[in-house]
Design a protein around this motif. Structure first.
Motif, mmCIF file in Angstrom:
data_model
loop_
_atom_site.group_PDB
_atom_site.id
_atom_site.type_symbol
_atom_site.label_atom_id
_atom_site.label_comp_id
_atom_site.label_asym_id
_atom_site.label_seq_id
_atom_site.Cartn_x
_atom_site.Cartn_y
_atom_site.Cartn_z
ATOM 1 N N GLN A 277 0.829 -1.204 0.000
ATOM 2 C CA GLN A 277 0.000 0.000 0.000
ATOM 3 C C GLN A 277 0.865 1.255 0.000
ATOM 4 O O GLN A 277 0.582 2.225 -0.717
ATOM 5 N N GLN A 278 1.941 1.246 0.814
ATOM 6 C CA GLN A 278 2.863 2.384 0.825
ATOM 7 C C GLN A 278 3.537 2.555 -0.533
ATOM 8 O O GLN A 278 3.678 3.674 -1.039
ATOM 9 N N LEU A 279 3.959 1.434 -1.121
ATOM 10 C CA LEU A 279 4.651 1.483 -2.401
ATOM 11 C C LEU A 279 3.745 2.035 -3.490
ATOM 12 O O LEU A 279 4.153 2.899 -4.282
ATOM 13 N N GLU A 280 2.512 1.557 -3.536
ATOM 14 C CA GLU A 280 1.590 2.035 -4.563
ATOM 15 C C GLU A 280 1.323 3.532 -4.416
ATOM 16 O O GLU A 280 1.303 4.269 -5.409
ATOM 17 N N THR A 281 1.143 3.988 -3.186
ATOM 18 C CA THR A 281 0.905 5.414 -2.960
ATOM 19 C C THR A 281 2.077 6.256 -3.447
ATOM 20 O O THR A 281 1.901 7.285 -4.114
ATOM 21 N N LEU A 282 3.297 5.806 -3.135
ATOM 22 C CA LEU A 282 4.489 6.541 -3.557
ATOM 23 C C LEU A 282 4.641 6.541 -5.070
ATOM 24 O O LEU A 282 4.911 7.588 -5.684
ATOM 25 N N THR B 213 -3.548 1.913 -14.673
ATOM 26 C CA THR B 213 -2.675 0.741 -14.835
ATOM 27 C C THR B 213 -2.069 0.284 -13.508
ATOM 28 O O THR B 213 -1.302 -0.677 -13.489
ATOM 29 N N ALA B 214 -2.387 0.969 -12.426
ATOM 30 C CA ALA B 214 -1.740 0.677 -11.145
ATOM 31 C C ALA B 214 -1.969 -0.761 -10.697
ATOM 32 O O ALA B 214 -1.047 -1.425 -10.218
ATOM 33 N N ALA B 215 -3.194 -1.264 -10.853
ATOM 34 C CA ALA B 215 -3.503 -2.610 -10.354
ATOM 35 C C ALA B 215 -2.655 -3.673 -11.034
ATOM 36 O O ALA B 215 -2.093 -4.556 -10.372
ATOM 37 N N SER B 216 -2.535 -3.609 -12.356
ATOM 38 C CA SER B 216 -1.766 -4.630 -13.081
ATOM 39 C C SER B 216 -0.274 -4.522 -12.757
ATOM 40 O O SER B 216 0.420 -5.536 -12.642
ATOM 41 N N ARG B 217 0.232 -3.290 -12.616
ATOM 42 C CA ARG B 217 1.641 -3.123 -12.253
ATOM 43 C C ARG B 217 1.916 -3.651 -10.850
ATOM 44 O O ARG B 217 2.942 -4.298 -10.601
ATOM 45 N N MET B 218 1.015 -3.376 -9.914
ATOM 46 C CA MET B 218 1.217 -3.838 -8.544
ATOM 47 C C MET B 218 1.144 -5.356 -8.450
ATOM 48 O O MET B 218 1.799 -5.960 -7.599
ATOM 49 N N GLU B 219 0.373 -5.999 -9.312
ATOM 50 C CA GLU B 219 0.359 -7.458 -9.348
ATOM 51 C C GLU B 219 1.748 -8.001 -9.661
ATOM 52 O O GLU B 219 2.175 -9.020 -9.105
ATOM 53 N N GLN C 110 0.176 4.905 -13.045
ATOM 54 C CA GLN C 110 -0.994 5.700 -13.402
ATOM 55 C C GLN C 110 -2.232 4.986 -12.851
ATOM 56 O O GLN C 110 -2.255 3.749 -12.789
ATOM 57 N N PRO C 111 -3.240 5.743 -12.441
ATOM 58 C CA PRO C 111 -4.408 5.103 -11.813
ATOM 59 C C PRO C 111 -5.017 3.980 -12.641
ATOM 60 O O PRO C 111 -5.433 2.956 -12.072
#
Length: 298
Positions: free
Chosen positions: A223-228, A239-245, A236-237
């Protein structure tokens, strides 16, 4: 001890819709010496007549089942997690393993075995909450297994492994020529099993270290990493989910320790502090000079 190994494992059902299935799961859990049932947002009356009818003498498993709203909440306190899928290896980038190969890994630490919905299984996002994935081999004529049947097969594999672990640990102790050759607690069945499997190369992946970080620690880091990364424009909002996977899969393979996760989170805190504390140069995208250490960062 066998009781300790069993107590380590929780069976997690994500949004189960059939009370008969939930009751059947409770029964097979009790058959195989398991007692922790976690229900994520159940879509049925798991304490109703139909569930109790199938549970028979395992109604206590239903009555003590823990209900949570999300999969992350179900995994709090776990160090290891394996998720099940009916899809083949082409539909997910993580290697799919056979139950007999992967499930013994759960016996050695607080762990979760995750099962998906009866009609559509687990989403990719949910699968990425686990470090390893298993698929039960089945005939091409009909590949999909009933939820309770899948749980039964996996619980049996765990029960069978516990039995062989106990026998192997006794044999290992008996074969020692002197007490000096045997290091560790004689009652620690899981430690003996881990050494045996490591020496025989049974693990298909590198086993996690003894002090692996709890999954909720990793979740906080994600969660911290995604926020940063959103803040600095790396994500980018849309594409964030696929990148975080992809980040999740990376760390799932690494099995970071408690100290390593703390270090990673410290890096994010320091970076976030630096972004807030230092303005960018009007003529450059680089920060002005080297940043001093944050005196308030612990």
């Amino acid at each position: 001890m066998l009781e300790t190994a069993s107590a380590n494992i929780r069976i997690v059902l994500v949004e189960p819709a059939g009370p008969l299935n939930v009751g059947s799961v409770a029964r097979v859990m009790k058959n195989m010496g398991l007692s922790q049932l976690i229900l994520v947002n159940p879509q049925c009356d798991y304490l109703g007549e139909e569930a109790r009818l199938m549970a028979v003498r395992a109604a206590d498993i239903l009555e003590t089942a823990k209900v949570v709203e999300s999969l992350p909440a179900a995994l709090v306190g776990c160090v290891r997690a394996i998720a099940t899928t009916g899809d083949d290896a082409r539909s997910h980038p993580t290697q799919l393993e056979k139950p007999a190969d992967a499930l013994p890994w759960l016996l050695e630490a607080p762990s979760a075995l995750i099962f998906g919905r009866e009609d559509c299984g687990l989403t990719n996002s949910e699968l990425n909450r686990a470090q390893r994935l298993i698929r039960i081999p089945s005939s091409d004529a009909y590949t999909s297994l009933n939820l309770a049947q899948a749980v039964a097969i996996c619980c049996y594999e765990l029960y069978r492994e516990k039995g062989s672990s106990a026998a192997d640990s006794v044999g290992d102790v008996a074969d020692r020529s002197s007490a000096a050759d045997f290091v560790g607690d004689l009652t620690d069945v899981t430690d003996v099993t881990w050494r045996r499997k490591k020496s025989e190369g049974i693990f298909s992946q590198s086993p996690s270290p003894p002090n692996s970080a709890p999954l909720e620690n990793l979740e906080g880091y994600y969660q911290q990493l995604e926020t940063l990364l959103l803040k600095i424009g790396y994500l980018q909002p849309h594409t964030a989910a696929s990148r975080m996977e992809k980040f999740r899969r990376l760390y799932n393979r690494a099995y970071p320790t408690v100290d390593e996760v703390a270090m990673l989170r410290g890096v994010i805190r320091q970076t976030d502090w630096a972004i807030k504390s230092y303005a960018r140069s009007p003529v450059s995208d680089n920060l002005d000079g080297a940043l001093p250490e944050n005196p308030t960062d612990n």
